[in-house]
Design a protein around this motif. Structure first.
Motif, PDB file in Angstrom:
ATOM      1  N   GLU A 183      32.050  10.725  53.979  1.00 23.53           N
ATOM      2  CA  GLU A 183      32.319  11.713  53.061  1.00 23.53           C
ATOM      3  C   GLU A 183      34.206  11.770  53.833  1.00 23.53           C
ATOM      4  OE1 GLU A 183      30.228  15.376  53.352  1.00 23.53           O
ATOM      5  OE2 GLU A 183      28.739  14.704  53.121  1.00 23.53           O
ATOM      6  N   SER A 184      34.738  11.789  52.415  1.00 18.06           N
ATOM      7  CA  SER A 184      36.067  11.742  51.947  1.00 18.06           C
ATOM      8  C   SER A 184      36.397  12.622  50.535  1.00 18.06           C
ATOM      9  CB  SER A 184      36.252   9.969  51.706  1.00 18.06           C
ATOM     10  OG  SER A 184      37.748  10.307  51.540  1.00 18.06           O
ATOM     11  N   LEU A 185      37.708  13.274  51.512  1.00 16.34           N
ATOM     12  CA  LEU A 185      38.381  13.819  49.783  1.00 16.34           C
ATOM     13  C   LEU A 185      38.369  12.565  49.144  1.00 16.34           C
ATOM     14  CD1 LEU A 185      41.212  15.982  51.407  1.00 16.34           C
ATOM     15  CD2 LEU A 185      38.824  16.260  49.609  1.00 16.34           C
ATOM     16  N   PHE A 186      38.726  11.859  48.162  1.00 18.64           N
ATOM     17  CA  PHE A 186      39.005  11.415  46.711  1.00 18.64           C
ATOM     18  C   PHE A 186      39.825  11.939  45.543  1.00 18.64           C
ATOM     19  CE2 PHE A 186      37.183   8.298  42.893  1.00 18.64           C
ATOM     20  CZ  PHE A 186      38.255   7.227  43.610  1.00 18.64           C
ATOM     21  N   LEU A 187      40.994  12.039  45.488  1.00 19.68           N
ATOM     22  CA  LEU A 187      41.848  12.109  44.437  1.00 19.68           C
ATOM     23  C   LEU A 187      43.286  11.414  44.222  1.00 19.68           C
ATOM     24  CD1 LEU A 187      43.193  15.640  45.141  1.00 19.68           C
ATOM     25  CD2 LEU A 187      41.815  14.501  47.164  1.00 19.68           C
ATOM     26  N   ASN A 188      44.093  12.057  43.099  1.00 20.95           N
ATOM     27  CA  ASN A 188      44.839  10.934  43.005  1.00 20.95           C
ATOM     28  C   ASN A 188      46.027  11.493  41.633  1.00 20.95           C
ATOM     29  OD1 ASN A 188      46.698   8.718  43.040  1.00 20.95           O
ATOM     30  ND2 ASN A 188      45.490   7.048  41.501  1.00 20.95           N
ATOM     31  N   PRO A 189      46.983  11.750  42.657  1.00 24.57           N
ATOM     32  CA  PRO A 189      48.415  12.504  42.187  1.00 24.57           C
ATOM     33  C   PRO A 189      48.564  11.899  40.658  1.00 24.57           C
ATOM     34  CG  PRO A 189      48.386  13.167  44.424  1.00 24.57           C
ATOM     35  CD  PRO A 189      47.715  11.572  44.187  1.00 24.57           C
ATOM     36  N   GLU A 190      48.839  10.223  40.869  1.00 25.33           N
ATOM     37  CA  GLU A 190      49.315  10.012  39.595  1.00 25.33           C
ATOM     38  C   GLU A 190      48.130  10.206  38.113  1.00 25.33           C
ATOM     39  OE1 GLU A 190      51.395   6.486  41.165  1.00 25.33           O
ATOM     40  OE2 GLU A 190      49.890   5.860  41.100  1.00 25.33           O
ATOM     41  N   ALA A 191      46.876  10.169  38.132  1.00 23.30           N
ATOM     42  CA  ALA A 191      46.037   9.956  37.780  1.00 23.30           C
ATOM     43  C   ALA A 191      45.043  10.786  37.500  1.00 23.30           C
ATOM     44  CB  ALA A 191      44.962   8.899  38.381  1.00 23.30           C
ATOM     45  N   THR A 192      44.628  12.131  38.735  1.00 26.55           N
ATOM     46  CA  THR A 192      43.321  12.720  38.191  1.00 26.55           C
ATOM     47  C   THR A 192      44.655  14.675  37.174  1.00 26.55           C
ATOM     48  OG1 THR A 192      42.901  13.162  40.421  1.00 26.55           O
ATOM     49  CG2 THR A 192      42.852  15.202  39.884  1.00 26.55           C
ATOM     50  N   LYS A 193      44.112  14.924  36.063  1.00 29.02           N
ATOM     51  CA  LYS A 193      44.311  15.950  35.082  1.00 29.02           C
ATOM     52  C   LYS A 193      44.138  16.893  35.590  1.00 29.02           C
ATOM     53  CE  LYS A 193      46.267  12.092  33.921  1.00 29.02           C
ATOM     54  NZ  LYS A 193      47.452  12.012  34.488  1.00 29.02           N
ATOM     55  N   GLY A 194      42.793  17.602  36.495  1.00 25.84           N
ATOM     56  CA  GLY A 194      42.504  18.503  36.464  1.00 25.84           C
ATOM     57  C   GLY A 194      40.506  18.589  37.031  1.00 25.84           C
ATOM     58  N   ILE A 195      40.878  19.219  37.491  1.00 22.74           N
ATOM     59  CA  ILE A 195      39.341  20.179  37.630  1.00 22.74           C
ATOM     60  C   ILE A 195      37.690  20.413  36.435  1.00 22.74           C
ATOM     61  CG2 ILE A 195      37.646  21.500  39.049  1.00 22.74           C
ATOM     62  CD1 ILE A 195      39.844  21.435  41.252  1.00 22.74           C
ATOM     63  N   VAL A 196      36.460  19.569  36.344  1.00 24.10           N
ATOM     64  CA  VAL A 196      35.861  19.844  35.470  1.00 24.10           C
ATOM     65  C   VAL A 196      35.483  21.981  35.490  1.00 24.10           C
ATOM     66  CG1 VAL A 196      34.136  19.514  34.138  1.00 24.10           C
ATOM     67  CG2 VAL A 196      35.524  17.571  35.171  1.00 24.10           C
ATOM     68  N   GLY A 197      35.566  21.813  34.062  1.00 25.85           N
ATOM     69  CA  GLY A 197      35.232  23.670  33.897  1.00 25.85           C
ATOM     70  C   GLY A 197      36.464  24.908  34.296  1.00 25.85           C
ATOM     71  N   TYR A 198      37.022  23.896  34.526  1.00 26.43           N
ATOM     72  CA  TYR A 198      38.528  24.789  35.601  1.00 26.43           C
ATOM     73  C   TYR A 198      40.475  25.250  34.602  1.00 26.43           C
ATOM     74  CZ  TYR A 198      36.593  26.387  40.105  1.00 26.43           C
ATOM     75  OH  TYR A 198      35.106  26.393  40.631  1.00 26.43           O
ATOM     76  N   LYS A 199      40.625  26.097  34.057  1.00 31.02           N
ATOM     77  CA  LYS A 199      41.168  26.201  33.863  1.00 31.02           C
ATOM     78  C   LYS A 199      43.095  25.576  35.031  1.00 31.02           C
ATOM     79  CE  LYS A 199      40.355  30.708  31.381  1.00 31.02           C
ATOM     80  NZ  LYS A 199      40.564  31.974  31.290  1.00 31.02           N
ATOM     81  N   LYS A 200      44.153  25.565  34.304  1.00 24.98           N
ATOM     82  CA  LYS A 200      45.078  24.535  34.760  1.00 24.98           C
ATOM     83  C   LYS A 200      45.877  24.719  35.706  1.00 24.98           C
ATOM     84  CE  LYS A 200      49.606  22.351  33.705  1.00 24.98           C
ATOM     85  NZ  LYS A 200      49.709  22.497  35.031  1.00 24.98           N
ATOM     86  N   GLN A 201      45.864  26.939  35.670  1.00 25.84           N
ATOM     87  CA  GLN A 201      46.659  26.839  36.990  1.00 25.84           C
ATOM     88  C   GLN A 201      45.150  26.976  38.311  1.00 25.84           C
ATOM     89  OE1 GLN A 201      46.507  28.133  34.131  1.00 25.84           O
ATOM     90  NE2 GLN A 201      48.270  28.454  33.453  1.00 25.84           N
ATOM     91  N   GLU A 202      44.373  27.370  37.164  1.00 26.42           N
ATOM     92  CA  GLU A 202      43.246  27.330  38.464  1.00 26.42           C
ATOM     93  C   GLU A 202      42.926  25.725  39.954  1.00 26.42           C
ATOM     94  OE1 GLU A 202      40.499  30.524  36.593  1.00 26.42           O
ATOM     95  OE2 GLU A 202      40.126  28.767  36.220  1.00 26.42           O
ATOM     96  N   SER A 203      43.174  25.255  38.594  1.00 27.52           N
ATOM     97  CA  SER A 203      42.364  23.967  38.887  1.00 27.52           C
ATOM     98  C   SER A 203      44.196  22.968  39.605  1.00 27.52           C
ATOM     99  CB  SER A 203      42.444  22.387  37.843  1.00 27.52           C
ATOM    100  OG  SER A 203      42.543  21.363  37.917  1.00 27.52           O
ATOM    101  N   ASP A 204      45.680  23.138  39.549  1.00 26.35           N
ATOM    102  CA  ASP A 204      46.262  23.225  40.161  1.00 26.35           C
ATOM    103  C   ASP A 204      45.912  23.832  41.546  1.00 26.35           C
ATOM    104  OD1 ASP A 204      47.041  22.027  38.073  1.00 26.35           O
ATOM    105  OD2 ASP A 204      48.339  23.112  36.852  1.00 26.35           O
ATOM    106  N   LEU A 205      46.177  24.938  41.391  1.00 25.77           N
ATOM    107  CA  LEU A 205      46.681  25.247  42.805  1.00 25.77           C
ATOM    108  C   LEU A 205      44.918  24.842  43.575  1.00 25.77           C
ATOM    109  CD1 LEU A 205      47.012  28.289  44.133  1.00 25.77           C
ATOM    110  CD2 LEU A 205      44.955  29.483  43.541  1.00 25.77           C
TER     111      LEU A 205
END
Length: 405
Positions: free
Chosen positions: A312-334
């Motif tokens: 299992e691996s973390l899979f995210l990308n600062p260049e492309a990840t826009k947010g977490i589904v169902g979360y407000k921007k501030q929550e997602s950014d945190l």
């Protein structure tokens, strides 16, 4: 169905062996579309010529410069889904899955969690079973650095496409078909080689980023696609004497460093990835890019499972990840900013590749992130390389039952 697939694999392997032999024979006879000159190294420090430096007029790899770019208002069709079969799966049943390394003169790990350096193994001459073993070993070690790959460089464009396609092969209608090589949505490529993504930087194109402290950024290539790349190959025709290194980090190790309860929570999260911003605007924000196909927005798991190793691996990308589904921007950014900082500071899972002539680096794009180092800005030397980018499966959520559509 299982016996049908076994029969197809057996028949397909025989056909591929014939194709591989023909490809090698063609390259040896000098009939490859882009047959490159050999610049043999010598003991000690490589010369400027061996590093691809010197007057631009006599640059031996000028035909491999990124010359063809997408045209305005000429947008193609979006990519279609396909069933990817990872060749590393076959190596799991081999008596010795590391047999392809038997003739190596050097095999050494960069660190316990990521990276292996190999000398004495000729990537251009691997048999099909050895390619399967290579895929499995790259999945396990995350990054492998092969030195002295003269034949690989000399073989040229058609061989590079065949080599990469083997690791992105699709299974459809009870048959294996040619693998899917990703064509960059905005980048340049040489004539007749759209599947080979080229990068080029010299004193006229490397700039200091005045808006950020550093131009380096951990990222995963083309992760916004529904089926992002898997095993990826990268090699440099020209590199500076000092600088221009590439860093890699393991998403597997980054996940292991987190507490079990937090990992369990992260497995429940889905992310939105999109290429709209990085594709439409250059990194310095000065112009809009033309694109080859429509920009896509995709839902991916935040934690994915490797189809071969089960890791299992973390899979995210600062260049492309826009947010977490169902979360407000501030929550997602945190959450995302914590993970970005965790990855950047996780030295236990990081390695650094210093380039040398005729080096080929293979990495598993599904479980790693990387960043080039642009510390040679202002130097008269060039950095010119090629990336072969086979697409793989749609990311598999680490938590069963996560819906991506």
């Amino acid at each position: 169905m299982a016996s049908t697939i076994t029969t197809v694999i057996t028949e397909d392997r025989a056909a591929q062996t014939t194709e591989l032999a023909a490809s090698a024979t063609s390259a040896a006879a000098g009939r490859s579309t882009f047959s490159l000159p050999l610049l043999y190294g010598s003991p000690g420090q490589p010369t400027p010529t061996e590093r691809g430096q010197g007057p631009f007029e006599s640059y031996p790899y000028s035909e491999l410069l990124p010359k063809v770019f997408p045209k305005a208002h000429n947008i193609g069709e979006p990519l279609e889904d396909f069933v990817h079969i990872d060749p590393g799966m076959r190596a799991l049943s081999h008596p010795d899955p590391r047999k392809f390394l038997k003739n190596a003169t050097k095999v050494g790990d960069f660190c316990p969690t990521i990276g292996t350096e190999v000398e004495g193994v000729n990537l251009a001459k691997l048999a099909l079973e050895e390619r399967d073993e290579l895929a499995l070993e790259v999945a396990r070690r995350k990054v492998m650095v092969f030195r002295g790959q003269h034949d690989f460089f000399e073989a040229g464009g058609e061989f590079w496409k065949e080599f990469g396609s083997y690791f992105g092969r699709a299974y459809t209608h009870n048959l294996f078909v040619t693998g899917r090589l990703h064509v960059h949505p905005t980048g340049g490529h040489p004539e007749d080689l759209p599947e080979i993504h080229m990068i080029y930087r010299d004193e006229n194109t490397v700039y200091y980023d005045t808006e950020n402290i550093t131009r380096g950024m951990w990222h995963t290539d083309m992760s916004h696609e529904r089926q992002p790349p898997g095993l990826t190959a990268f090699f440099l025709f020209a590199h500076p004497e000092s600088g221009g290194d590439t860093f890699f980090t393991s998403g597997v190790e980054a996940l292991k460093r987190l507490s079990p309860g937090f990992v369990a929570y992260l497995k429940t999260l889905r992310q939105i990835q999109s290429a709209v911003d990085p594709i439409q605007v250059t990194r310095n924000g000065t112009r809009t890019r033309n694109i080859r196909r429509p920009c896509v927005t995709t839902i991916h798991p935040l934690v994915r499972r490797h189809p071969v190793t089960g890791e299992e691996s973390l899979f995210l990308n600062p260049e492309a990840t826009k947010g977490i589904v169902g979360y407000k921007k501030q929550e997602s950014d945190l959450i995302l900013n914590f993970l970005y900082d965790h990855i950047a500071g996780g030295l236990e899972g990081q390695m650094r590749v210093k380039w040398a002539p005729k080096t080929v680096v293979l990495w598993d794009n599904r479980v790693t992130m990387h960043s080039a180092l642009f510390d040679f800005a202002g130097s008269p030397e060039r950095r010119h390389g090629a990336r072969i980018t086979p697409q793989a499966e749609r990311p598999i959520p680490a938590l069963d039952g996560i819906q991506l559509d």
